[in-house]
Design a protein around this motif. Sequence first.
Motif, PDB file in Angstrom:
ATOM      1  N   ARG A  16       0.718  -1.176   0.097  1.00 12.58           N
ATOM      2  CA  ARG A  16      -0.057   0.144  -0.040  1.00 12.58           C
ATOM      3  C   ARG A  16       0.992   1.209  -0.049  1.00 12.58           C
ATOM      4  NH1 ARG A  16      -2.554  -4.009   2.254  1.00 12.58           N
ATOM      5  NH2 ARG A  16      -4.727  -4.507   1.841  1.00 12.58           N
ATOM      6  N   PRO A  17       0.335   2.506  -0.379  1.00 15.64           N
ATOM      7  CA  PRO A  17       1.266   3.518  -0.804  1.00 15.64           C
ATOM      8  C   PRO A  17       1.888   3.941   0.436  1.00 15.64           C
ATOM      9  CG  PRO A  17      -0.697   3.657  -2.143  1.00 15.64           C
ATOM     10  CD  PRO A  17      -0.980   2.509  -1.002  1.00 15.64           C
ATOM     11  N   SER A  18       1.260   3.889   1.857  1.00 19.39           N
ATOM     12  CA  SER A  18       2.033   4.325   2.829  1.00 19.39           C
ATOM     13  C   SER A  18       2.918   3.486   3.365  1.00 19.39           C
ATOM     14  CB  SER A  18       0.836   4.739   4.117  1.00 19.39           C
ATOM     15  OG  SER A  18       0.202   3.475   4.237  1.00 19.39           O
ATOM     16  N   GLU A  19       3.150   2.222   2.945  1.00 16.75           N
ATOM     17  CA  GLU A  19       3.878   1.357   3.363  1.00 16.75           C
ATOM     18  C   GLU A  19       5.405   1.341   2.823  1.00 16.75           C
ATOM     19  OE1 GLU A  19       0.711  -2.157   4.448  1.00 16.75           O
ATOM     20  OE2 GLU A  19       1.903  -2.324   2.669  1.00 16.75           O
ATOM     21  N   PRO A  67       1.939   8.123 -21.392  1.00 15.11           N
ATOM     22  CA  PRO A  67       1.928   7.534 -20.301  1.00 15.11           C
ATOM     23  C   PRO A  67       1.771   8.631 -19.164  1.00 15.11           C
ATOM     24  CG  PRO A  67       3.665   6.471 -21.459  1.00 15.11           C
ATOM     25  CD  PRO A  67       3.440   7.745 -22.127  1.00 15.11           C
ATOM     26  N   ILE A  68       0.589   8.281 -18.171  1.00 17.28           N
ATOM     27  CA  ILE A  68       0.484   9.173 -16.896  1.00 17.28           C
ATOM     28  C   ILE A  68       1.374   8.687 -15.655  1.00 17.28           C
ATOM     29  CG2 ILE A  68      -1.229  10.048 -15.420  1.00 17.28           C
ATOM     30  CD1 ILE A  68      -3.336   9.355 -17.535  1.00 17.28           C
ATOM     31  N   LYS A  69       2.299   9.467 -15.336  1.00 14.38           N
ATOM     32  CA  LYS A  69       3.181   9.113 -14.340  1.00 14.38           C
ATOM     33  C   LYS A  69       2.436   9.270 -12.911  1.00 14.38           C
ATOM     34  CE  LYS A  69       6.529  11.650 -13.005  1.00 14.38           C
ATOM     35  NZ  LYS A  69       8.169  12.390 -12.863  1.00 14.38           N
ATOM     36  N   ILE A  70       2.818   8.152 -12.345  1.00 11.06           N
ATOM     37  CA  ILE A  70       2.081   8.272 -10.838  1.00 11.06           C
ATOM     38  C   ILE A  70       3.119   8.606  -9.909  1.00 11.06           C
ATOM     39  CG2 ILE A  70       0.980   6.712  -9.312  1.00 11.06           C
ATOM     40  CD1 ILE A  70      -0.415   5.211 -11.526  1.00 11.06           C
ATOM     41  N   MET A  71       4.355   7.560  -9.913  1.00 12.35           N
ATOM     42  CA  MET A  71       5.462   7.866  -8.973  1.00 12.35           C
ATOM     43  C   MET A  71       6.496   7.477  -9.677  1.00 12.35           C
ATOM     44  SD  MET A  71       5.821   4.701  -6.715  1.00 12.35           S
ATOM     45  CE  MET A  71       7.212   5.266  -6.039  1.00 12.35           C
ATOM     46  N   SER A  72       7.723   8.210  -9.155  1.00 15.88           N
ATOM     47  CA  SER A  72       9.261   7.676  -9.652  1.00 15.88           C
ATOM     48  C   SER A  72      10.274   8.002  -8.775  1.00 15.88           C
ATOM     49  CB  SER A  72       9.713   8.483 -11.057  1.00 15.88           C
ATOM     50  OG  SER A  72      10.899   8.017 -11.392  1.00 15.88           O
ATOM     51  N   LYS A  73      10.901   7.054  -8.283  1.00 11.49           N
ATOM     52  CA  LYS A  73      11.838   6.916  -7.032  1.00 11.49           C
ATOM     53  C   LYS A  73      13.053   6.311  -7.224  1.00 11.49           C
ATOM     54  CE  LYS A  73      10.018   7.768  -2.850  1.00 11.49           C
ATOM     55  NZ  LYS A  73       9.611   7.393  -1.650  1.00 11.49           N
ATOM     56  N   CYS A  74      13.983   6.964  -7.229  1.00 11.65           N
ATOM     57  CA  CYS A  74      15.365   6.234  -7.184  1.00 11.65           C
ATOM     58  C   CYS A  74      16.122   6.493  -5.784  1.00 11.65           C
ATOM     59  CB  CYS A  74      16.140   6.735  -8.331  1.00 11.65           C
ATOM     60  SG  CYS A  74      17.694   5.794  -8.823  1.00 11.65           S
ATOM     61  N   VAL A  75      16.649   5.367  -5.373  1.00  7.13           N
ATOM     62  CA  VAL A  75      17.540   5.289  -4.068  1.00  7.13           C
ATOM     63  C   VAL A  75      18.636   4.772  -4.262  1.00  7.13           C
ATOM     64  CG1 VAL A  75      17.205   4.903  -1.355  1.00  7.13           C
ATOM     65  CG2 VAL A  75      15.350   5.636  -2.626  1.00  7.13           C
ATOM     66  N   ASP A  76      19.855   5.130  -3.683  1.00 11.40           N
ATOM     67  CA  ASP A  76      21.219   4.207  -3.565  1.00 11.40           C
ATOM     68  C   ASP A  76      20.895   3.297  -2.303  1.00 11.40           C
ATOM     69  OD1 ASP A  76      22.331   5.374  -5.970  1.00 11.40           O
ATOM     70  OD2 ASP A  76      22.800   7.436  -4.863  1.00 11.40           O
ATOM     71  N   VAL A  77      21.462   2.136  -2.557  1.00 14.18           N
ATOM     72  CA  VAL A  77      21.477   1.394  -1.365  1.00 14.18           C
ATOM     73  C   VAL A  77      22.794   0.707  -1.158  1.00 14.18           C
ATOM     74  CG1 VAL A  77      18.748   0.545  -1.954  1.00 14.18           C
ATOM     75  CG2 VAL A  77      20.693  -0.442  -2.946  1.00 14.18           C
ATOM     76  N   SER A  78      23.728   1.092  -1.833  1.00  8.16           N
ATOM     77  CA  SER A  78      25.106   0.694  -1.408  1.00  8.16           C
ATOM     78  C   SER A  78      26.118   1.852  -2.478  1.00  8.16           C
ATOM     79  CB  SER A  78      25.376  -0.673  -1.948  1.00  8.16           C
ATOM     80  OG  SER A  78      26.813  -1.285  -1.822  1.00  8.16           O
ATOM     81  N   LEU A  96       7.111   4.107  -0.160  1.00  9.67           N
ATOM     82  CA  LEU A  96       6.490   4.260  -1.263  1.00  9.67           C
ATOM     83  C   LEU A  96       6.179   5.713  -1.590  1.00  9.67           C
ATOM     84  CD1 LEU A  96       4.505   1.084  -2.051  1.00  9.67           C
ATOM     85  CD2 LEU A  96       6.533   1.740  -3.186  1.00  9.67           C
ATOM     86  N   ALA A  97       5.253   6.355  -1.082  1.00  9.47           N
ATOM     87  CA  ALA A  97       4.673   7.528  -1.021  1.00  9.47           C
ATOM     88  C   ALA A  97       5.509   8.649  -0.384  1.00  9.47           C
ATOM     89  CB  ALA A  97       3.221   7.398  -0.622  1.00  9.47           C
ATOM     90  N   SER A  98       5.762   9.882  -0.969  1.00  7.47           N
ATOM     91  CA  SER A  98       6.354  10.820  -0.364  1.00  7.47           C
ATOM     92  C   SER A  98       5.274  11.852   0.103  1.00  7.47           C
ATOM     93  CB  SER A  98       7.084  11.455  -1.557  1.00  7.47           C
ATOM     94  OG  SER A  98       8.217  10.583  -2.006  1.00  7.47           O
ATOM     95  N   GLY A 100       2.961  14.688   0.362  1.00  8.58           N
ATOM     96  CA  GLY A 100       2.349  15.443  -0.824  1.00  8.58           C
ATOM     97  C   GLY A 100       2.400  15.166  -2.073  1.00  8.58           C
ATOM     98  N   SER A 101       2.691  13.666  -2.185  1.00  9.15           N
ATOM     99  CA  SER A 101       2.562  12.888  -3.680  1.00  9.15           C
ATOM    100  C   SER A 101       1.199  12.667  -4.238  1.00  9.15           C
ATOM    101  CB  SER A 101       3.345  11.582  -3.441  1.00  9.15           C
ATOM    102  OG  SER A 101       2.501  10.751  -2.574  1.00  9.15           O
ATOM    103  N   ASP A 102       1.092  12.711  -5.314  1.00  6.31           N
ATOM    104  CA  ASP A 102      -0.060  12.495  -6.068  1.00  6.31           C
ATOM    105  C   ASP A 102      -0.923  11.129  -5.709  1.00  6.31           C
ATOM    106  OD1 ASP A 102       0.297  14.819  -7.327  1.00  6.31           O
ATOM    107  OD2 ASP A 102       1.108  14.013  -9.141  1.00  6.31           O
ATOM    108  N   GLU A 103      -2.182  11.087  -6.018  1.00  2.00           N
ATOM    109  CA  GLU A 103      -2.930   9.796  -5.831  1.00  2.00           C
ATOM    110  C   GLU A 103      -2.405   8.634  -6.343  1.00  2.00           C
ATOM    111  OE1 GLU A 103      -7.486   8.153  -5.921  1.00  2.00           O
ATOM    112  OE2 GLU A 103      -6.840  10.088  -7.061  1.00  2.00           O
ATOM    113  N   PHE A 104      -2.423   7.574  -5.799  1.00  2.00           N
ATOM    114  CA  PHE A 104      -1.975   6.271  -6.397  1.00  2.00           C
ATOM    115  C   PHE A 104      -3.364   5.578  -6.741  1.00  2.00           C
ATOM    116  CE2 PHE A 104       2.045   7.015  -4.231  1.00  2.00           C
ATOM    117  CZ  PHE A 104       2.901   5.904  -4.429  1.00  2.00           C
ATOM    118  N   PHE A 105      -3.106   4.907  -7.929  1.00  2.00           N
ATOM    119  CA  PHE A 105      -4.219   3.960  -8.458  1.00  2.00           C
ATOM    120  C   PHE A 105      -3.820   2.593  -8.183  1.00  2.00           C
ATOM    121  CE2 PHE A 105      -4.117   7.908 -10.898  1.00  2.00           C
ATOM    122  CZ  PHE A 105      -5.535   8.211 -10.668  1.00  2.00           C
TER     123      PHE A 105
END
Length: 315
Positions: A16-19, A67-78, A96-98, A100-105
């Motif tokens: 879920r988006p908040s997880e 395409p309609i972008k819902i989210m995009s996130k990139c994180v360095d893990v190492s 997942l959700a930042s 103020g992020s937009d609605e997730f479908f």
Amino acid sequence: MMAIELKLSRADRIYRPSEHIEGTIIITSSSPISHHGIKITINGAVNLQARSGVTGVIDSLYGSVKPIKIMSKCVDVSHSRKLAAGKTLVPFSITLASPGSDEFFETFHGENISIQYLITADVVRGYLHKPLSMTMEFIIESDRAKLMETIPSPEMVSFYITQDTQSHQLLPELLSGGFRISGKMVTQCTLSNPLTGDLTVEASAAQIESIDIQLLRVESILVGEKFISETSVIQTTQVADGDVYRSMMLPIYIIVPRLLTCPTVLAGQFSIEFQVSIVITFRSELSKLYPKGDLRTPKPWLAMQTLPLRLIRTK
């Protein structure tokens, strides 16, 4: 030899988006390797997809609707380092959700529209080395906090199917002898519950070949100032085979497929709605000349009734 594997913490891959989405990147190598960092990229988008070998109204728009972008996130893990030969495990955890992020479908795989969330693990290497990458789809469902506390009572609608309710040409024997099928069908239900209802063949001079219930999706895309819509079949369930007894109530019980449906969506740029269609096939020599597969196109030996269906999700 080098290989990369991406494992998520949940076997069903439902989040879920908040997880947080958690998992492990597994890198296997027969010899020590160096890299310039390991990163996780998460993308979510509403995509317009063309069907292979089929050309419809929406298919003709493929390539012209972005395409309609819902989210995009990139994180360095190492950070950059050298990995020893054998198996290396790199755990990760990303929200997942930042704020103020937009609605997730919710995840949806339709005929023309797909709502998809992808997670990609990349091991960045030098120009002379082949990069290591793996992409996996995960499933998004609505946050529990935004869902209804209680399950609403299913909304039932009564229907009647007679020769007078049909707008297409019917066989002469159906017009002269007449028929009447009545019943009720749920038009609002939760995704976790089946579609239920019942029908009764009150009268029919002609013999009945089959009674089927079709679950339909109506996908619409905003092009300019106009919505372009197409209807397609999700699944067909036969509730009666052969000439049924008159005045006998037949129960309707249909399981809703998870990935091929989602809560009804009425967004600004697109919409995903659903319908349920009751199709009566009458026995006829003419019908034997045609395959049974297509039940959506009106034919002289078919009678049908289509009802709107609102799908919702509850806690």
